[in-house]
Design a protein around this motif. Structure first.
Motif, mmCIF file in Angstrom:
data_model
loop_
_atom_site.group_PDB
_atom_site.id
_atom_site.type_symbol
_atom_site.label_atom_id
_atom_site.label_comp_id
_atom_site.label_asym_id
_atom_site.label_seq_id
_atom_site.Cartn_x
_atom_site.Cartn_y
_atom_site.Cartn_z
ATOM 1 N N ALA A 113 40.145 54.210 37.442
ATOM 2 C CA ALA A 113 38.956 54.093 38.301
ATOM 3 C C ALA A 113 37.931 53.139 37.706
ATOM 4 C CB ALA A 113 38.340 55.469 38.520
ATOM 5 N N THR A 114 37.757 53.196 36.387
ATOM 6 C CA THR A 114 36.801 52.305 35.736
ATOM 7 C C THR A 114 37.238 50.856 35.836
ATOM 8 O OG1 THR A 114 36.150 54.040 34.198
ATOM 9 C CG2 THR A 114 35.678 51.787 33.545
ATOM 10 N N LEU A 115 38.499 50.576 35.556
ATOM 11 C CA LEU A 115 38.985 49.197 35.658
ATOM 12 C C LEU A 115 38.895 48.670 37.080
ATOM 13 C CD1 LEU A 115 42.083 49.225 33.277
ATOM 14 C CD2 LEU A 115 39.863 48.137 32.910
ATOM 15 N N TRP A 116 39.227 49.509 38.054
ATOM 16 C CA TRP A 116 39.113 49.093 39.450
ATOM 17 C C TRP A 116 37.657 48.778 39.799
ATOM 18 C CZ3 TRP A 116 36.553 51.506 43.557
ATOM 19 C CH2 TRP A 116 36.772 50.913 44.806
ATOM 20 N N GLY A 117 36.732 49.615 39.348
ATOM 21 C CA GLY A 117 35.320 49.409 39.653
ATOM 22 C C GLY A 117 34.746 48.170 39.003
ATOM 23 N N VAL A 118 35.159 47.876 37.788
ATOM 24 C CA VAL A 118 34.647 46.700 37.085
ATOM 25 C C VAL A 118 35.275 45.421 37.631
ATOM 26 C CG1 VAL A 118 34.610 45.544 34.839
ATOM 27 C CG2 VAL A 118 34.040 47.950 34.992
ATOM 28 N N ALA A 119 36.544 45.468 37.971
ATOM 29 C CA ALA A 119 37.264 44.252 38.359
ATOM 30 C C ALA A 119 37.077 43.851 39.816
ATOM 31 C CB ALA A 119 38.752 44.427 38.077
ATOM 32 N N THR A 120 36.677 44.769 40.670
ATOM 33 C CA THR A 120 36.567 44.446 42.091
ATOM 34 C C THR A 120 35.153 44.700 42.584
ATOM 35 O OG1 THR A 120 37.146 46.673 42.809
ATOM 36 C CG2 THR A 120 38.959 45.127 42.495
ATOM 37 N N GLY A 121 34.828 44.056 43.651
ATOM 38 C CA GLY A 121 33.581 44.360 44.335
ATOM 39 C C GLY A 121 32.351 43.726 43.725
ATOM 40 N N PRO A 122 31.193 44.128 44.228
ATOM 41 C CA PRO A 122 29.933 43.526 43.811
ATOM 42 C C PRO A 122 29.463 44.026 42.446
ATOM 43 C CG PRO A 122 29.531 45.250 45.412
ATOM 44 C CD PRO A 122 31.029 45.097 45.294
ATOM 45 N N LEU A 123 28.383 43.436 41.970
ATOM 46 C CA LEU A 123 27.806 43.785 40.676
ATOM 47 C C LEU A 123 27.413 45.262 40.611
ATOM 48 C CD1 LEU A 123 26.637 42.958 37.912
ATOM 49 C CD2 LEU A 123 24.509 42.408 39.101
ATOM 50 N N ARG A 146 28.844 47.847 41.863
ATOM 51 C CA ARG A 146 29.995 48.697 41.565
ATOM 52 C C ARG A 146 30.389 48.564 40.099
ATOM 53 N NH1 ARG A 146 35.175 47.546 44.782
ATOM 54 N NH2 ARG A 146 33.870 48.171 46.519
ATOM 55 N N ALA A 147 30.301 47.357 39.548
ATOM 56 C CA ALA A 147 30.648 47.144 38.146
ATOM 57 C C ALA A 147 29.695 47.883 37.222
ATOM 58 C CB ALA A 147 30.648 45.657 37.825
ATOM 59 N N VAL A 148 28.409 47.904 37.559
ATOM 60 C CA VAL A 148 27.437 48.612 36.732
ATOM 61 C C VAL A 148 27.694 50.109 36.757
ATOM 62 C CG1 VAL A 148 24.981 49.166 36.511
ATOM 63 C CG2 VAL A 148 25.693 46.824 36.925
ATOM 64 N N VAL A 149 28.005 50.641 37.915
ATOM 65 C CA VAL A 149 28.313 52.072 38.022
ATOM 66 C C VAL A 149 29.578 52.399 37.232
ATOM 67 C CG1 VAL A 149 29.034 53.884 39.616
ATOM 68 C CG2 VAL A 149 27.118 52.401 40.202
ATOM 69 N N ALA A 150 30.600 51.558 37.341
ATOM 70 C CA ALA A 150 31.851 51.797 36.610
ATOM 71 C C ALA A 150 31.629 51.735 35.105
ATOM 72 C CB ALA A 150 32.907 50.787 37.036
ATOM 73 N N GLN A 151 30.812 50.788 34.668
ATOM 74 C CA GLN A 151 30.520 50.688 33.232
ATOM 75 C C GLN A 151 29.783 51.935 32.761
ATOM 76 O OE1 GLN A 151 27.292 50.171 31.621
ATOM 77 N NE2 GLN A 151 28.337 50.204 29.658
ATOM 78 N N ASN A 152 28.856 52.419 33.574
ATOM 79 C CA ASN A 152 28.121 53.622 33.215
ATOM 80 C C ASN A 152 29.053 54.822 33.107
ATOM 81 O OD1 ASN A 152 25.986 55.532 32.854
ATOM 82 N ND2 ASN A 152 26.080 55.967 35.021
ATOM 83 N N LEU A 153 29.968 54.943 34.020
ATOM 84 C CA LEU A 153 30.842 56.113 34.054
ATOM 85 C C LEU A 153 32.102 55.960 33.199
ATOM 86 C CD1 LEU A 153 30.412 57.011 37.813
ATOM 87 C CD2 LEU A 153 29.307 58.048 35.833
#
Length: 150
Positions: free
Chosen positions: A18-28, A30-37
């Motif tokens: 889930a973290t890799l998907w959030g960081v690699a796809t979508g807008p900034l 989503r990447a910030v949320v994935a990095q946080n989580l």
């Protein structure tokens, strides 16, 4: 493979995916949320591996990660404030999911270890993990506007 290792593998696989998907796809946002989580599955996995391998020192590593993970988010959120103001992240669902995962793992491990010093350490780690992620998920979305201004 015992049940603790299997649970840790499931937590890591789901969380890292889930973290890799959030960081690699979508807008900034989503990447910030994935990095946080990103620390949310790592800490429970370390706690489960601590029990699986009978290594109490893994709990200490999880405690440090629970402290430093949200701090890393706050460090990234500060320079990205301008970019995130126009399109703020909404992390309510992922934050609650991560908090629930952490709470379930900590409670199961507390039941397994019983009343002891190890149980107190698990509870402190869980509180820091859940509280830190909740606070850090509010910062990128502008939840603390005006804080620190005189």
């Amino acid at each position: 493979m015992n049940g603790w290792r299997a649970a840790a593998a499931v937590v890591l696989a789901g969380g890292v995916g889930a973290t890799l998907w959030g960081v690699a796809t979508g807008p900034l946002r989503r990447a910030v949320v994935a990095q946080n989580l990103a620390t949310a599955p790592a800490c429970p996995a370390l706690l489960l591996l601590s029990r699986a391998y009978d290594r109490p020192s893994y709990v200490d590593v999880a405690l440090v990660l629970a402290l430093l993970g949200p701090v890393g988010t706050l460090v990234f959120a500060r320079p990205l404030t301008g970019d995130l103001t126009a399109d703020p992240p909404r992390a309510g669902g992922p934050t609650w999911a991560a908090a629930s995962l952490g709470a379930v793992v900590v409670l199961v491990l507390c039941a397994a270890v019983g009343p002891s010093r190890a149980m107190v350490e698990l509870l402190v780690t869980g509180a820091l993990l859940i509280g830190g992620n909740a606070v850090a998920s509010r910062a990128p979305s502008g939840g603390f506007r005006g804080a620190g201004r005189g």
